[in-house]
Design a protein around this motif. Sequence first.
Motif, PDB file in Angstrom:
ATOM      1  N   THR A   5     -63.359  27.908  22.885  1.00 33.30           N
ATOM      2  CA  THR A   5     -64.159  28.721  24.307  1.00 33.30           C
ATOM      3  C   THR A   5     -63.206  28.339  25.273  1.00 33.30           C
ATOM      4  OG1 THR A   5     -65.492  26.779  24.780  1.00 33.30           O
ATOM      5  CG2 THR A   5     -66.429  28.605  23.474  1.00 33.30           C
ATOM      6  N   VAL A   6     -63.114  29.054  26.576  1.00 31.69           N
ATOM      7  CA  VAL A   6     -62.241  28.885  27.627  1.00 31.69           C
ATOM      8  C   VAL A   6     -62.889  28.942  28.971  1.00 31.69           C
ATOM      9  CG1 VAL A   6     -60.382  29.579  29.015  1.00 31.69           C
ATOM     10  CG2 VAL A   6     -59.927  29.622  26.526  1.00 31.69           C
ATOM     11  N   LYS A   7     -62.869  27.924  29.561  1.00 28.12           N
ATOM     12  CA  LYS A   7     -63.406  27.735  30.954  1.00 28.12           C
ATOM     13  C   LYS A   7     -62.253  27.390  32.045  1.00 28.12           C
ATOM     14  CE  LYS A   7     -65.099  23.021  30.669  1.00 28.12           C
ATOM     15  NZ  LYS A   7     -66.343  22.313  30.764  1.00 28.12           N
ATOM     16  N   TRP A   8     -62.496  27.891  33.571  1.00 25.86           N
ATOM     17  CA  TRP A   8     -61.426  27.620  34.258  1.00 25.86           C
ATOM     18  C   TRP A   8     -62.083  26.451  35.439  1.00 25.86           C
ATOM     19  CZ3 TRP A   8     -56.679  29.372  34.579  1.00 25.86           C
ATOM     20  CH2 TRP A   8     -56.038  30.247  33.590  1.00 25.86           C
ATOM     21  N   ILE A   9     -61.155  25.701  35.726  1.00 20.30           N
ATOM     22  CA  ILE A   9     -61.438  24.826  36.995  1.00 20.30           C
ATOM     23  C   ILE A   9     -60.528  25.242  38.043  1.00 20.30           C
ATOM     24  CG2 ILE A   9     -61.401  22.345  37.454  1.00 20.30           C
ATOM     25  CD1 ILE A   9     -63.404  22.834  35.166  1.00 20.30           C
ATOM     26  N   LYS A  10     -61.134  24.946  39.178  1.00 20.30           N
ATOM     27  CA  LYS A  10     -60.083  25.191  40.576  1.00 20.30           C
ATOM     28  C   LYS A  10     -60.443  24.061  41.395  1.00 20.30           C
ATOM     29  CE  LYS A  10     -59.901  27.188  45.145  1.00 20.30           C
ATOM     30  NZ  LYS A  10     -60.770  27.543  46.138  1.00 20.30           N
ATOM     31  N   ASN A  11     -59.292  23.139  41.434  1.00 19.19           N
ATOM     32  CA  ASN A  11     -59.256  21.736  42.316  1.00 19.19           C
ATOM     33  C   ASN A  11     -60.332  20.951  41.762  1.00 19.19           C
ATOM     34  OD1 ASN A  11     -57.098  22.439  43.976  1.00 19.19           O
ATOM     35  ND2 ASN A  11     -58.454  23.446  45.354  1.00 19.19           N
ATOM     36  N   GLY A  12     -60.823  21.028  40.507  1.00 19.31           N
ATOM     37  CA  GLY A  12     -61.645  19.836  39.957  1.00 19.31           C
ATOM     38  C   GLY A  12     -62.955  20.534  39.689  1.00 19.31           C
ATOM     39  N   ASP A  13     -63.183  21.707  40.483  1.00 20.09           N
ATOM     40  CA  ASP A  13     -64.620  22.332  40.097  1.00 20.09           C
ATOM     41  C   ASP A  13     -64.665  23.247  39.306  1.00 20.09           C
ATOM     42  OD1 ASP A  13     -65.711  20.619  41.889  1.00 20.09           O
ATOM     43  OD2 ASP A  13     -65.048  21.643  43.748  1.00 20.09           O
ATOM     44  N   MET A  14     -65.671  23.652  38.533  1.00 24.56           N
ATOM     45  CA  MET A  14     -65.759  24.866  37.688  1.00 24.56           C
ATOM     46  C   MET A  14     -65.808  26.139  38.426  1.00 24.56           C
ATOM     47  SD  MET A  14     -66.469  25.760  34.538  1.00 24.56           S
ATOM     48  CE  MET A  14     -67.642  24.178  33.523  1.00 24.56           C
ATOM     49  N   VAL A  15     -65.105  27.014  37.768  1.00 20.43           N
ATOM     50  CA  VAL A  15     -64.969  28.427  38.367  1.00 20.43           C
ATOM     51  C   VAL A  15     -66.370  29.286  38.046  1.00 20.43           C
ATOM     52  CG1 VAL A  15     -63.744  30.512  38.689  1.00 20.43           C
ATOM     53  CG2 VAL A  15     -62.625  28.422  38.747  1.00 20.43           C
ATOM     54  N   ILE A  16     -67.168  29.799  38.641  1.00 17.36           N
ATOM     55  CA  ILE A  16     -68.305  30.485  38.174  1.00 17.36           C
ATOM     56  C   ILE A  16     -67.935  32.014  38.420  1.00 17.36           C
ATOM     57  CG2 ILE A  16     -70.612  31.050  38.609  1.00 17.36           C
ATOM     58  CD1 ILE A  16     -70.989  28.341  39.972  1.00 17.36           C
ATOM     59  N   LYS A  31     -57.527  32.479  52.128  1.00 17.82           N
ATOM     60  CA  LYS A  31     -56.718  31.207  52.110  1.00 17.82           C
ATOM     61  C   LYS A  31     -57.430  29.927  51.582  1.00 17.82           C
ATOM     62  CE  LYS A  31     -53.406  28.742  53.854  1.00 17.82           C
ATOM     63  NZ  LYS A  31     -52.065  28.659  53.538  1.00 17.82           N
ATOM     64  N   SER A  32     -58.727  30.151  51.509  1.00 17.39           N
ATOM     65  CA  SER A  32     -59.355  29.046  50.539  1.00 17.39           C
ATOM     66  C   SER A  32     -59.111  29.063  49.153  1.00 17.39           C
ATOM     67  CB  SER A  32     -60.720  28.809  50.989  1.00 17.39           C
ATOM     68  OG  SER A  32     -61.629  30.230  50.778  1.00 17.39           O
ATOM     69  N   ASP A  33     -58.842  29.920  48.575  1.00 16.68           N
ATOM     70  CA  ASP A  33     -58.347  30.334  46.929  1.00 16.68           C
ATOM     71  C   ASP A  33     -57.260  29.337  46.557  1.00 16.68           C
ATOM     72  OD1 ASP A  33     -60.566  32.023  46.916  1.00 16.68           O
ATOM     73  OD2 ASP A  33     -59.293  33.761  47.077  1.00 16.68           O
ATOM     74  N   GLU A  34     -56.227  28.824  47.838  1.00 16.46           N
ATOM     75  CA  GLU A  34     -55.251  28.033  47.299  1.00 16.46           C
ATOM     76  C   GLU A  34     -55.433  26.798  46.862  1.00 16.46           C
ATOM     77  OE1 GLU A  34     -51.223  28.209  49.947  1.00 16.46           O
ATOM     78  OE2 GLU A  34     -52.497  26.155  50.527  1.00 16.46           O
ATOM     79  N   GLY A  35     -54.704  26.217  45.680  1.00 18.11           N
ATOM     80  CA  GLY A  35     -54.934  25.043  45.125  1.00 18.11           C
ATOM     81  C   GLY A  35     -54.762  25.143  43.539  1.00 18.11           C
ATOM     82  N   PHE A  36     -55.140  24.269  42.577  1.00 14.63           N
ATOM     83  CA  PHE A  36     -54.706  24.153  41.315  1.00 14.63           C
ATOM     84  C   PHE A  36     -55.793  24.772  40.492  1.00 14.63           C
ATOM     85  CE2 PHE A  36     -51.736  21.180  43.356  1.00 14.63           C
ATOM     86  CZ  PHE A  36     -50.451  21.257  42.556  1.00 14.63           C
ATOM     87  N   TYR A  37     -55.416  25.655  39.488  1.00 14.16           N
ATOM     88  CA  TYR A  37     -56.297  26.160  38.757  1.00 14.16           C
ATOM     89  C   TYR A  37     -56.086  25.617  37.267  1.00 14.16           C
ATOM     90  CZ  TYR A  37     -57.664  29.148  42.452  1.00 14.16           C
ATOM     91  OH  TYR A  37     -58.329  29.885  43.484  1.00 14.16           O
ATOM     92  N   GLN A  38     -57.183  25.324  36.543  1.00 17.00           N
ATOM     93  CA  GLN A  38     -56.744  24.692  35.070  1.00 17.00           C
ATOM     94  C   GLN A  38     -57.616  25.487  34.163  1.00 17.00           C
ATOM     95  OE1 GLN A  38     -57.674  20.598  36.419  1.00 17.00           O
ATOM     96  NE2 GLN A  38     -56.272  20.297  34.886  1.00 17.00           N
ATOM     97  N   CYS A  39     -57.017  25.868  32.946  1.00 12.12           N
ATOM     98  CA  CYS A  39     -57.579  26.516  31.847  1.00 12.12           C
ATOM     99  C   CYS A  39     -58.005  25.376  30.879  1.00 12.12           C
ATOM    100  CB  CYS A  39     -56.651  27.422  30.994  1.00 12.12           C
ATOM    101  SG  CYS A  39     -57.302  28.446  29.801  1.00 12.12           S
TER     102      CYS A  39
END
Length: 1401
Positions: free
Chosen positions: A365-376, A396-404
């Motif tokens: 299963t895959v979930k996404w994290i943006k700047n350490g927080d879960m992407v809902i 602008k606030s969407d900028e940052g690190f996204y993790q799979c």
Amino acid sequence: MAARGARRLLGSLWIALLLGQPDPAGAAARSSSQSPAGSTVRTFTPFYFLVEPVDTLSVRGAFIILNCSAYCEPSPKIEWKKDGTFLNLVSDDRRQLLPDGSLLINSVVHSKHNKPDEGYYQCVATVESLGTIVSRTAKLTVAGLPRFTSQPESTSVYRGNSIILNCEVNADLVPFVKWEQDRQPLFLDDRIFTLPSGALIISNVTDGDGGLYRCVIESGGSPKYSDEAELKVLPDPESPLNLVFLRQPSSLTKVTGQSAVFPCVTAGFPTPVVRWMKNEEELTIEGSEKILLLAGGSLEIIDITEDDAGTYACIVDNGNETIEAQADLTVQAPPEFLKQPDNIYAHESMDIVFECEVTGKPTPTVKWIKNGDMVIPSDYFKIVKEHNLQVLGLVKSDEGFYQCIAENDVGNAQAGAQLIILEHAPATTGPLPSAPRDVVASLVSTRFIKLTWRTPASDPHGDNLTYTVFYTKEGINRERVENTSHPGEMQVTIQNLMPETVYVFRVVAQNKHGPGESSVPLKVATQPEVQLPGPAPNIRAYANSPTSITVTWDTPLSGNGEIQNYKLYYMEKGTDNEQDVDVGGHSYTINGLKKYTEYSFRVVAYNKHGPGVSTQDVVVQTLSDVPSAAPQNLSLEVRNSKSIMIHWQPPPAGTHNGQITGYKIRYRKASRKSEVTESIGGTQLFQLIEGLERGTEYSFRVAALTSNGTGPATDWISAETFESDLDETRVPEVPSSLHVRPLVTSIVVSWTPPENQNIVVRGYAIGYGIGSPHAQTIKVDYKQRYYTIENLDPSSHYVITLKAFNNVGEGIPLYESAVTRPHTDTSEVDLFVINAPYTPVPDPSPMMPPVGVQASILSHDTIRITWADNSLPKNQKITDARYYTVRWKTNIPANTKYKTANTTTLSYLVTSLKPNTLYEFSVMVTKGRRSSTWSMTAHGTTFELVPTSPPKDVTVVSKEGKPRTIIVNWQPPSEANGKITGYIIYYSTDVNAEIHDWVIEPVVGNRLTHQIQELTLDTPYYFKIQARNSKGMGPMSEAVQFRTPKAESSDKMPNDQALGSSGKGSRPLDIGPDYKPPMSGSNSPHGSPTSPLDSNMLLVIIVSVGVITIVIVVIVAVFCTRRTTSHQKKKRAACKSVNGSHKYKGNSKDVKPPDLWIHHERLELKPIDKSPDPNPIMTDTPIPRNSQDITPVDNSMDSNIHQRRNSYRGHESEDSMSTLAGRRGMRPKMMMPFDSQPPQQSVRNTPSTDTMPASSSQTCCADHQEPESATASYLANAQEEDSGQSLPTAHVRPSHPLKSFAVPAVPPTSSTYDPALPSTPLLTQQASNHPVHSVKTASIGTLGRTRPPMPVVVPSAPDVQETTRMLEDSERESNYEPDELTKEMAHLEGLMKDLNAITTA
């Protein structure tokens, strides 16, 4: 979607131009870590983990380190989470953060009720103003308190055998288990090892292995010992011991990279040998570094991969017995990235997608994290294509690190990427466009809105302007963007909106200097969506009886309002006829269904808006029942004096009502109402009933069985056993006598059986016919001793044959002949014949028809037919004298007759078929006197072939009111050989030009008309048409000429057409000499009168030609009259004399014809091939006066002439008889069918050459020699007719070879004339003053049959010298002299003997 992507890319191009990027796609697409050139945008920052924590096992009181290290400039801040919550390490005295970011836990705490250190740990790295990343999750497991679930027990073992000592502990304690022997550490090797459960295995036990054993758990603190167990080693047993498993392999689930051990521990004597198999294949262990065979036979697999999964079997064999056990190995794999997300540059309001492709087992299963927080997931953050993250309307606030983050049961992994939002570059100097005007929503739907607007006031033309549409939901400040597809476009459609939602739109125009002012925001609400019901859940169907099924379902979860009713759809499986019924509740029972038949059901719910979503189909079969019909084709075959073989076929299809499980056979003696014996057999279609009484008649009936019971039985049929067991290894001998008694229309045949009564006789075959006994055959029962042959011709000579037969074959025939009495014979019939009882001819018992008939199409004219024969053995090998008859036909035209062919194999190649034609085939089998019915039909359509004929009826007309436009009309080719996919029209002003120089007009499809425009006025054009199908192009039509009208007057157009093109241009250019031009103006398309000038000129021409013709005819008539006057009376007298002689002979009883035993006039040579050629076209054909006038043809045509000469078959009626003088002195009229030739074909192409001189009085006396003797070649020609030739062929209808002689027999009233062969009687020609140049004949195809001229046997006519001499003699006297008549009789008898010899040969 593609259009929206194109518009986005266009917007990105514009942004890239503003930023000065060399790569336009780099602004909106994924990119490398380089920043756009020429801009001050920051680059991607490397930020990743060097080390991540891993799963760890610890024991109580120990210390552990969970490693973590991250790289970034500047250095990141490291924090830890446990079970999703940040740890406060500042005030924690047991857990502390090491300088590299690792976590140290001192003195692990673990008890039954307090487990503060066990759990899931995650490392979190953060860089201020940049973003946050998280590591993979690591599981910390703390081993429990030392506890044994099973302990070793004292036991004994024979020397050389294996033994196992149990010591079961918790799985997390297994690594801490050790063994002691006699309280000393036990050292493990290949012979002594432990299983993953902790148990100890000792293989090939020796005396030194005896002692006390115990296991110990050393997990920190004081060790824990198990009970001690004594192992005694016994000497070798004296007798063999049975093999037993001490420990069988058990199924395992392992993770890739681990090791697996399959124990296979056995005891027995002699010492067994162990071998392993994987997936039923021998496992190769020698030389393998991956698979090890441990001592005693256990198997170890090292560094497991997914390929190692499968079923492993342990096979143990000691020479006396073999035992086997097996287990499955399931391999799991932690998540692994196939594609990691890429860094992305983007602008605000754009849409982006982070791609992430992962594999693993089980599926991660895959979930996404943006700047350490879960992407809902939401309207703007969506998971697409299962794993990818889509972000809509960037801010602008969407900028940052996204993790799979990918995880499954055996592990997890992470991969990240950075998103940078670019600032819009400042506009260059120059005027910017003002706001677009009049922004309106021109189309509003539930899911999309179409916007239109006008150009800005600052740039009223707006050709170089592009537009960007920004839109968002009302109350949401996250805008999305949509670009127009090309400059100057002032509309856009916004897709994928939500129903009944208010959106705010604004439009911005852009020029080369940058974006201008925004339009005033426009609020638009999408329309509400019609609320239809969802599918009804839990649909179930079950059979109540053989004819009823009940279906139930529940209320839809999303009814979207009150459900008004349901509609239940059902249909028989494999058909397309779906029926429906309205239902108010949640169940319904459908009655009247077919028994034992599958049906599919589905349900649709209805509310006030209409039908909702259909359920999935459910399939259920009605219950079985007893058969509703009896078996078919029951037949009996007496084998000997004590047994009868019964054969039958299953009940008709559709009446089985279930699986036929067997057949019930009932039989009894037929002489009296005796007891009925019952026998139940299997599914075979035959049964041998034995143990019967000699010479006794038995009755039999058969019924089919299903699991439900017995179906209806057949009618009783009877057969009688033999009095004694006779020999049936050879055919019967000849019957001992045969007697015939002829009557007027019947013959009574009586006989006695063969003298040798020891051979089985199953019946008698009676053959009869006029002159030959093979015309008809009748088979009668073996008890019968006489038979009356009915419906014969009076005064006819019949030959009769009698043969006895049995299952081996037919015996030697016995012959007799008889002449039926004439009609005038009134003698009484013998009383013996009158009182003789008539025994009907029994039908021979039928065979089973062939099954599984299949038609395999091989080409455009060939189909292979294959079948199976259930009466043969399973190997389908034919060992007897049976043969198969294949028949086939096509239904176009409807009256087409079957064609048949015989073969002795189980296949047949049918050739000479028509292309693209549907044929039906069936097969029957014949064995001796038994035949089957025709099998089920198989169908096959031959492949297409290129058209073999050109389009027909090509006409060209001028379009009314448009003199430069013409209309070409035509009809499809008669031999299209497939579906016509188009035509090609060629036209040119030069009929002799090369075809590649003609102008081409393609016509797509099957249209039969086409307009050609912009032609030159008053110009002759030539047109040809070619048809095409999927296989290629067909032949071209003949060129058609058409002259375009003059421009001066529309009234002259018809005249120009008539003069220049013969009306409508429908006549080919190659015009034969018989062609007469039509009257001018008669073909005018508009019916307008011709001009006065043309009419006067035409009148002058017609009058002139008429006067000249009359003068020539008068001169020729006078000349001919003067030449023939002196001979006219003599010739009439000769003809009259001949006719009188003929009449006299026909009524004379003194002169008898030769007594020929075989009536040759009733024989008929059948054609070898009946080729379905089209109807020949009968044309008016001028016949040359002599052979010197005939245009020679090439050799190939000449050979065809000789092959096809005299190729007509048919019985001639008495009307077609010619007198001897007429037959020798006159040539018959000819009809000349032209195969596959148009009516206008030039006569000079007719190869009617030297075989037929013209029919005229002049050639009677001409010195002419026949090119070859027909007598020598007519038989071969009849067999070698080449029906496939398309050359024109001239055919002569000869009179019957015997009818020229005056036979004193009255012709029968029922003529044997073949209606399928149309004919033109040959007229006896009288001498004429004028030679006949051409003869008009009727078409052969008057009966709708498509037959070519058939081959016929034509005896040679007397040579010309003899004919000339006879005519000269007829001029001198009016009657034949007696010696001349005798000579002619002798001559004809010679001809008859020749013909008899040929036919018997």
